[in-house]
Design a protein around this motif. Structure first.
Motif, PDB file in Angstrom:
ATOM      1  N   LEU A  25       6.584   8.527   0.517  1.00 51.05           N
ATOM      2  CA  LEU A  25       6.869   7.238   1.149  1.00 51.05           C
ATOM      3  C   LEU A  25       8.306   7.197   1.648  1.00 51.05           C
ATOM      4  N   ARG A  26       8.482   6.581   2.801  1.00 48.18           N
ATOM      5  CA  ARG A  26       9.810   6.401   3.385  1.00 48.18           C
ATOM      6  C   ARG A  26       9.932   4.945   3.852  1.00 48.18           C
ATOM      7  N   ILE A  27      11.165   4.424   3.813  1.00 48.56           N
ATOM      8  CA  ILE A  27      11.386   3.042   4.234  1.00 48.56           C
ATOM      9  C   ILE A  27      11.356   2.999   5.758  1.00 48.56           C
ATOM     10  N   ARG A  28      10.424   2.247   6.275  1.00 52.08           N
ATOM     11  CA  ARG A  28      10.336   2.108   7.731  1.00 52.08           C
ATOM     12  C   ARG A  28      11.253   0.996   8.210  1.00 52.08           C
TER      13      ARG A  28
ATOM     14  N   ILE B  97      12.850 -11.468   1.688  1.00 53.53           N
ATOM     15  CA  ILE B  97      13.042 -10.018   1.858  1.00 53.53           C
ATOM     16  C   ILE B  97      11.670  -9.380   2.096  1.00 53.53           C
ATOM     17  N   THR B  98      11.571  -8.601   3.167  1.00 59.67           N
ATOM     18  CA  THR B  98      10.340  -7.871   3.489  1.00 59.67           C
ATOM     19  C   THR B  98      10.668  -6.384   3.606  1.00 59.67           C
ATOM     20  N   VAL B  99       9.959  -5.566   2.853  1.00 59.49           N
ATOM     21  CA  VAL B  99      10.148  -4.109   2.897  1.00 59.49           C
ATOM     22  C   VAL B  99       8.846  -3.485   3.386  1.00 59.49           C
ATOM     23  N   VAL B 100       8.943  -2.655   4.413  1.00 61.38           N
ATOM     24  CA  VAL B 100       7.778  -1.947   4.953  1.00 61.38           C
ATOM     25  C   VAL B 100       7.989  -0.449   4.730  1.00 61.38           C
ATOM     26  N   LEU B 101       7.002   0.179   4.098  1.00 58.75           N
ATOM     27  CA  LEU B 101       7.061   1.622   3.822  1.00 58.75           C
ATOM     28  C   LEU B 101       6.008   2.329   4.664  1.00 58.75           C
ATOM     29  N   GLU B 102       6.270   3.574   4.979  1.00 63.40           N
ATOM     30  CA  GLU B 102       5.292   4.411   5.684  1.00 63.40           C
ATOM     31  C   GLU B 102       5.187   5.745   4.970  1.00 63.40           C
ATOM     32  N   ASP B 103       4.022   6.364   5.065  1.00 64.46           N
ATOM     33  CA  ASP B 103       3.858   7.678   4.445  1.00 64.46           C
ATOM     34  C   ASP B 103       4.279   8.749   5.447  1.00 64.46           C
ATOM     35  N   TYR B 104       4.837   9.819   4.929  1.00 59.12           N
ATOM     36  CA  TYR B 104       5.309  10.927   5.751  1.00 59.12           C
ATOM     37  C   TYR B 104       5.241  12.189   4.919  1.00 59.12           C
ATOM     38  N   GLU B 105       5.421  13.335   5.591  1.00 64.84           N
ATOM     39  CA  GLU B 105       5.457  14.603   4.889  1.00 64.84           C
ATOM     40  C   GLU B 105       6.901  15.038   4.763  1.00 64.84           C
ATOM     41  N   PRO B 106       7.407  15.190   3.551  1.00 68.36           N
ATOM     42  CA  PRO B 106       8.803  15.607   3.391  1.00 68.36           C
ATOM     43  C   PRO B 106       9.033  16.999   3.984  1.00 68.36           C
ATOM     44  N   LYS B 107      10.167  17.151   4.677  1.00 66.20           N
ATOM     45  CA  LYS B 107      10.500  18.432   5.282  1.00 66.20           C
ATOM     46  C   LYS B 107      11.210  19.298   4.270  1.00 66.20           C
TER      47      LYS B 107
END
Length: 173
Positions: A69-72, A103-113
């Motif tokens: 997960l990464r913070i979008r 406060i609104t936090v949106v996360l997105e999934d990604y592949e760590p490099k």
């Protein structure tokens, strides 16, 4: 996939949360949560609660691992103000505004490099320390072999000496 968490009417000034939010935007969620944990401000504490809630939502509702997960985006909006009055001199009063924030936090999934993919320079060859030790070990073996060879040479000489003497002894008898 996007996952979000929202906290409303949090009793912290939006400006203080935005300062901390700019530090962690775009980072992996686990790393940001670790950074916010040790940040001394009240805004970091509130933002971390929302971030951990978003990570838990991703794991529980969508089955996404926290490592992926990464913070979008982080949005910090101003909430309603609580108005208070403090007494001043001469019967006057001064207004105090207790600010709140959403406060609104949106996360997105990604592949760590991987780290090695980004470097363009070649790695320096590692120094080899084993080669000098082998040379010393070979010299030590050569030194040990020389006395053994001499001992072998002496043994046949001793055996051949009686045989050589025998004919001479027979000749003398």
């Amino acid at each position: 996939m996007e996952v979000r968490a929202v906290a409303k009417y949090v009793k912290v000034q939006p400006r203080k949360v935005r300062i901390v939010a700019d530090v962690v935007k775009g980072q992996p969620a686990i790393l940001a949560a670790a950074k916010l944990r040790f940040h001394p401000s009240k805004g970091a504490r509130s933002l971390r609660k929302v971030l951990v809630s978003a990570i838990a939502n991703a794991a529980e509702n969508n089955g996404i691992s926290a490592d992926a997960l990464r913070i979008r985006s982080i949005a910090v909006d101003e909430g309603p103000k609580q108005k208070r009055i403090t007494q001043k001199a001469m019967g006057r009063g001064a207004r105090i505004e207790k600010k709140t924030s959403h406060i609104t936090v949106v996360l997105e999934d990604y592949e760590p490099k991987t780290v090695s993919a980004g470097s363009s320079t070649k790695a320096k060859p590692r120094p080899k320390f084993a080669a000098p030790k082998k040379a010393k070990a070979a010299k030590a073996e050569k030194v040990e072999e020389a006395p053994v060879a001499e001992a072998v040479e002496e043994a046949p000489a001793a055996e051949s000496a009686p045989e050589a003497e025998a004919p001479q002894g027979e000749a003398t008898e």
